[in-house]
Design a protein around this motif. Sequence first.
Motif, PDB file in Angstrom:
ATOM      1  N   ASP A  69      26.815  42.482  13.684  1.00  0.00           N
ATOM      2  CA  ASP A  69      27.645  42.609  14.883  1.00  0.00           C
ATOM      3  C   ASP A  69      27.131  41.708  16.004  1.00  0.00           C
ATOM      4  O   ASP A  69      27.910  41.084  16.730  1.00  0.00           O
ATOM      5  CB  ASP A  69      27.687  44.056  15.362  1.00  0.00           C
ATOM      6  N   GLN A  70      25.826  41.642  16.155  1.00  0.00           N
ATOM      7  CA  GLN A  70      25.256  40.781  17.193  1.00  0.00           C
ATOM      8  C   GLN A  70      25.533  39.308  16.890  1.00  0.00           C
ATOM      9  O   GLN A  70      25.855  38.525  17.791  1.00  0.00           O
ATOM     10  CB  GLN A  70      23.754  41.036  17.318  1.00  0.00           C
ATOM     11  N   ILE A  71      25.404  38.943  15.616  1.00  0.00           N
ATOM     12  CA  ILE A  71      25.717  37.566  15.219  1.00  0.00           C
ATOM     13  C   ILE A  71      27.179  37.249  15.500  1.00  0.00           C
ATOM     14  O   ILE A  71      27.516  36.174  16.009  1.00  0.00           O
ATOM     15  CB  ILE A  71      25.394  37.351  13.725  1.00  0.00           C
ATOM     16  N   ARG A  72      28.058  38.189  15.173  1.00  0.00           N
ATOM     17  CA  ARG A  72      29.500  37.997  15.404  1.00  0.00           C
ATOM     18  C   ARG A  72      29.795  37.801  16.888  1.00  0.00           C
ATOM     19  O   ARG A  72      30.531  36.879  17.273  1.00  0.00           O
ATOM     20  CB  ARG A  72      30.281  39.201  14.863  1.00  0.00           C
ATOM     21  N   ASN A  73      29.255  38.639  17.743  1.00  0.00           N
ATOM     22  CA  ASN A  73      29.499  38.534  19.178  1.00  0.00           C
ATOM     23  C   ASN A  73      28.965  37.221  19.735  1.00  0.00           C
ATOM     24  O   ASN A  73      29.645  36.536  20.511  1.00  0.00           O
ATOM     25  CB  ASN A  73      28.851  39.717  19.908  1.00  0.00           C
ATOM     26  N   TYR A  74      27.732  36.870  19.318  1.00  0.00           N
ATOM     27  CA  TYR A  74      27.145  35.615  19.786  1.00  0.00           C
ATOM     28  C   TYR A  74      27.995  34.429  19.335  1.00  0.00           C
ATOM     29  O   TYR A  74      28.243  33.488  20.108  1.00  0.00           O
ATOM     30  CB  TYR A  74      25.724  35.478  19.258  1.00  0.00           C
ATOM     31  N   TYR A  75      28.444  34.449  18.088  1.00  0.00           N
ATOM     32  CA  TYR A  75      29.229  33.340  17.534  1.00  0.00           C
ATOM     33  C   TYR A  75      30.526  33.129  18.319  1.00  0.00           C
ATOM     34  O   TYR A  75      30.878  31.995  18.669  1.00  0.00           O
ATOM     35  CB  TYR A  75      29.535  33.626  16.068  1.00  0.00           C
ATOM     36  N   ARG A 126      27.288  49.977  24.815  1.00  0.00           N
ATOM     37  CA  ARG A 126      25.939  50.419  24.453  1.00  0.00           C
ATOM     38  C   ARG A 126      25.499  49.898  23.085  1.00  0.00           C
ATOM     39  O   ARG A 126      24.319  49.917  22.761  1.00  0.00           O
ATOM     40  CB  ARG A 126      25.866  51.940  24.477  1.00  0.00           C
ATOM     41  N   ASN A 127      26.461  49.415  22.285  1.00  0.00           N
ATOM     42  CA  ASN A 127      26.142  48.879  20.964  1.00  0.00           C
ATOM     43  C   ASN A 127      26.084  47.353  20.948  1.00  0.00           C
ATOM     44  O   ASN A 127      26.112  46.734  19.881  1.00  0.00           O
ATOM     45  CB  ASN A 127      27.176  49.357  19.945  1.00  0.00           C
ATOM     46  N   ASP A 128      26.022  46.759  22.126  1.00  0.00           N
ATOM     47  CA  ASP A 128      25.942  45.307  22.287  1.00  0.00           C
ATOM     48  C   ASP A 128      27.204  44.578  21.837  1.00  0.00           C
ATOM     49  O   ASP A 128      27.167  43.380  21.537  1.00  0.00           O
ATOM     50  CB  ASP A 128      24.732  44.716  21.542  1.00  0.00           C
ATOM     51  N   ASN A 129      28.316  45.277  21.769  1.00  0.00           N
ATOM     52  CA  ASN A 129      29.590  44.618  21.515  1.00  0.00           C
ATOM     53  C   ASN A 129      30.199  44.170  22.845  1.00  0.00           C
ATOM     54  O   ASN A 129      30.173  44.924  23.828  1.00  0.00           O
ATOM     55  CB  ASN A 129      30.568  45.557  20.799  1.00  0.00           C
ATOM     56  N   VAL A 130      30.742  42.967  22.885  1.00  0.00           N
ATOM     57  CA  VAL A 130      31.285  42.415  24.127  1.00  0.00           C
ATOM     58  C   VAL A 130      32.507  43.218  24.549  1.00  0.00           C
ATOM     59  O   VAL A 130      33.490  43.334  23.803  1.00  0.00           O
ATOM     60  CB  VAL A 130      31.645  40.926  23.955  1.00  0.00           C
ATOM     61  N   ALA A 149      39.639  36.510  18.449  1.00  0.00           N
ATOM     62  CA  ALA A 149      40.193  37.624  17.672  1.00  0.00           C
ATOM     63  C   ALA A 149      39.098  38.447  17.001  1.00  0.00           C
ATOM     64  O   ALA A 149      39.286  39.643  16.724  1.00  0.00           O
ATOM     65  CB  ALA A 149      41.166  37.091  16.619  1.00  0.00           C
ATOM     66  N   LEU A 150      37.932  37.851  16.737  1.00  0.00           N
ATOM     67  CA  LEU A 150      36.833  38.568  16.094  1.00  0.00           C
ATOM     68  C   LEU A 150      36.235  39.634  17.006  1.00  0.00           C
ATOM     69  O   LEU A 150      35.432  40.461  16.553  1.00  0.00           O
ATOM     70  CB  LEU A 150      35.744  37.581  15.665  1.00  0.00           C
ATOM     71  N   LEU A 151      36.613  39.625  18.290  1.00  0.00           N
ATOM     72  CA  LEU A 151      36.164  40.658  19.237  1.00  0.00           C
ATOM     73  C   LEU A 151      37.254  41.695  19.490  1.00  0.00           C
ATOM     74  O   LEU A 151      37.150  42.501  20.414  1.00  0.00           O
ATOM     75  CB  LEU A 151      35.768  40.011  20.574  1.00  0.00           C
ATOM     76  N   GLY A 152      38.296  41.666  18.680  1.00  0.00           N
ATOM     77  CA  GLY A 152      39.465  42.505  18.937  1.00  0.00           C
ATOM     78  C   GLY A 152      39.213  43.993  18.967  1.00  0.00           C
ATOM     79  O   GLY A 152      39.958  44.732  19.615  1.00  0.00           O
TER      80      GLY A 152
END
Length: 682
Positions: A69-75, A126-130, A149-152
């Motif tokens: 999830d952190q990799i996804r948000n950063y990407y 709190r879970n580091d999701n944007v 869209a990956l942050l949907g």
Amino acid sequence: MQLIKLLILLITTSTFVVSQRNPEDVIFELQTSSEYRNVVDRNALSDRNSYQTRAQRNANAYMQGKTEDQIRNYYVLSCIYIATNGVSNPRTENDMPGQRIPRWTRSDQWIINPDYCRWRGVKCDRNDNVREIDLHSNNLHGSWPNEVALLGDSLELLELFDNYYLYSIEPKWMLKMSELQFLYFGTTSFEARGASPYLKGCTELRELDMSNCYWSNGPLLQEAFQPLTELYYLDIGDNKYDTSSYSLPNALRFSQSLENLYMDNVLWSPSRPTLDIITSIPLLYETWNDYTQFSGGLPTTLGRLRQLRSFSCAYCGLTGSLPSQLSNTNIDRLWLFGNRLSGRIPSSWGNLDDLKYLYLESNQLSGSAPSSLCSLSENQGGDLAELGMDCHSTIGCSCCTCCGAACGNIITGSPTSGPPSGGGGMAFCFSGDSLVTVKNKGLVTMSDLLLGDNVMVSNNKYEPVYSFGHKNPDTSVSYLQIGTVPGHSLVLSEGHMITVDGGGKVPASTIKEGDMLLTATDELAVVKYIRGVERKGAFAPFTTSGTIVVNDIVASNYIAYQSSENLHIGGIDTTLSFQWLAHTFNSMHRLMVMGGSTNETYTTDGVSVWVDIPHKLFSWVLQQNSIIVAISLIPAIAIFGISSFIETLILNTDSRLSFSLVLCLLFVVRRAVFATKKTKVL
């Protein structure tokens, strides 16, 4: 107990293993996932120079040992940064060809800090999701990436307002934004024909600002809005919408929760709707529609809107009477100035107990303000703090707090008898920061315009600049700024002429709010405001046709010496327009340029020597009595009329025939001169 410890160890170990996945592999799976195959480019990672591949490399460098999830948000955030930071797009290629694309204004912590939740404009849960991305007014260029869209499943707020050169042509990412509640992309270059159908994916949307962008020149599709059942705030202002193939009321009836609707500065084409379009929105609380032209007047069905508190429709072209049914609402702010409303003010408006602000000036009302309305004023114990009306002979108002222009809502230019002066000399020109369109260059400031540049003079027509009547980059000048709907803004001297509805050229000082100006696309723009401004630089480029497009408005090269389109002599309106006179008198200069004379010299004030003496002479002539004016102008018109005729022959007939005619004319003149000399000798 040992078994429990073993299970905990296994879970911890498996979590650690998952977290140790290579970011490159995680991103590849996301980019090629079947869930997003119709949204993102599945082949993008095969291009070593794509923003996706570069973002993947960033993740490899900074996100080792992080969760998926952190990799996804950063990407995704890295994609946004790379795709919109100093990158060109179709809008920049058109407006600033060959120029360096600016970078973000602020990019604190972006990319280099693995903790993306600390990046400027980013907030996480709190879970580091944007959860929020706020990049408003940050000079974003390039194209908005569909990888958002990956942050949907986490993104709730996206704020992109005031990034004019941020481009988007096919926002497929919107289809996956199931949690997005607040979306603002007003004043960007997001492009679609009307409202994009992809909007329907934002089913949880509460607030939407799509004003002053390129979601324009198309319909407000019902399919785009119908799923947005939670929407309570909508701004569609400063755009143009097609009304030919759809029913506007259906597009606006999508949400029973809509409370705030803003449609100011909207241009409807080909037909204007009536204000009935808003009367079926039951919870409507506030609607502002200034400078948007509607058909008809105020509908009686406005009385259905029991929640309505704030209503503004200034300069909307409204006609008819004031509906008494408005008293059924709880309105407390009402702006209706600058229309053509007629009749009396209904006495029932005295039942608007919550009314605080009412402006009715610049209409065609009659009678007196009813005593029931005056009883609402603050000095009689009510809440009515401001009441503005015209207060002239046909309408009385004993309780008004202001009358007409004194209310501060009516802004007009001050007519002058000729061109004003400023900056130490004559000013019949445009400011240095005014924009023109040059062929093969795009938008160029007036201060950077050069002799010989092919500049736009009308719809898709270009002509070379053959001279500057005024060229002074250092002077400071008092100008008029004329703002229109759609959003054009033209800064020019009071005497400079501008093209109005019908094609006439009139001095800027005579323009009023509500007038229609001709644009570069042969459409009309409604004048929204007129005000005085101080600007640096004074430039007056001359073209063969005598016109030039400045800030998308078709303007003249010339000034008017009186506050009118045509010349007045002794109180008589002649049929001689100042545009024709100026263009004819400049024909001799144009002929000299055609003959190869391209030298430009200027006075200390920056006025061309071709213009300086004729300007002073013509100004002096017009100050004399009508007989002297007529005696002076008739021979001048005859002389310059001949040179204008010669120019017409050269421009509009076969070049060899034109050349022959000019040679014949020169031969006749030479023989006449020779005969005169011979007679003197004899």
